[in-house]
Design a protein around this motif. Sequence first.
Motif, PDB file in Angstrom:
ATOM      1  N   ASN A  25       0.908  -0.964   0.235  1.00  0.00           N
ATOM      2  CA  ASN A  25      -0.046  -0.136  -0.023  1.00  0.00           C
ATOM      3  C   ASN A  25       0.774   1.203   0.214  1.00  0.00           C
ATOM      4  OD1 ASN A  25      -1.983   2.005   0.323  1.00  0.00           O
ATOM      5  ND2 ASN A  25      -2.599   1.024   2.493  1.00  0.00           N
ATOM      6  N   GLY A  27       0.516   3.962   1.232  1.00  0.00           N
ATOM      7  CA  GLY A  27       0.592   4.565   2.667  1.00  0.00           C
ATOM      8  C   GLY A  27       1.281   3.948   3.459  1.00  0.00           C
ATOM      9  N   GLU A  28       2.005   2.903   3.116  1.00  0.00           N
ATOM     10  CA  GLU A  28       2.822   1.899   3.964  1.00  0.00           C
ATOM     11  C   GLU A  28       4.345   2.112   3.682  1.00  0.00           C
ATOM     12  OE1 GLU A  28       1.500  -1.767   3.847  1.00  0.00           O
ATOM     13  OE2 GLU A  28      -0.314  -1.536   5.104  1.00  0.00           O
ATOM     14  N   TYR A  40      -0.850   9.064  -4.815  1.00  0.00           N
ATOM     15  CA  TYR A  40      -1.090   9.089  -3.428  1.00  0.00           C
ATOM     16  C   TYR A  40      -1.575  10.173  -2.959  1.00  0.00           C
ATOM     17  CZ  TYR A  40      -0.501   8.074   1.487  1.00  0.00           C
ATOM     18  OH  TYR A  40      -0.846   7.910   2.843  1.00  0.00           O
ATOM     19  N   ARG A  72       7.879  10.277   1.969  1.00  0.00           N
ATOM     20  CA  ARG A  72       6.506  10.469   2.210  1.00  0.00           C
ATOM     21  C   ARG A  72       6.075  11.164   3.488  1.00  0.00           C
ATOM     22  NH1 ARG A  72       2.987   8.151   5.247  1.00  0.00           N
ATOM     23  NH2 ARG A  72       4.494   6.427   5.756  1.00  0.00           N
ATOM     24  N   GLU A  76       4.351  14.800   3.280  1.00  0.00           N
ATOM     25  CA  GLU A  76       3.306  15.166   3.781  1.00  0.00           C
ATOM     26  C   GLU A  76       3.329  16.556   4.548  1.00  0.00           C
ATOM     27  OE1 GLU A  76       2.264  11.913   6.028  1.00  0.00           O
ATOM     28  OE2 GLU A  76       1.280  10.826   4.532  1.00  0.00           O
TER      29      GLU A  76
END
Length: 89
Positions: A25, A27-28, A40, A72, A76
């Motif tokens: 995923n 997000g992982e 994403y 990531r 963010e």
Amino acid sequence: MNPINPWKQPFLAEMKECDVMTKPNLGEKDILNPSEAIEYFVLSRRKFYDLLKNTDGEDFLAYYGERKLIIRVAFETYLLHHPELRRRV
């Protein structure tokens, strides 16, 4: 003895669903390539590639040879201060 498979090893068709490797995923993942980051974070492709082209050494960038990779968690944080990169729906 099976002439096609003499070692009795399973073929891909015989493998169970849990034996097949799946993609993680997004997000992982800790590090994303540019295409994954666009997908994403729902970013504007043009604005994001302009950012990569015109930035060097930002906190969210990691380099693998000539490739630019996106960290990531750091990206963010960057997006919180620069929401204009997001695609308008």
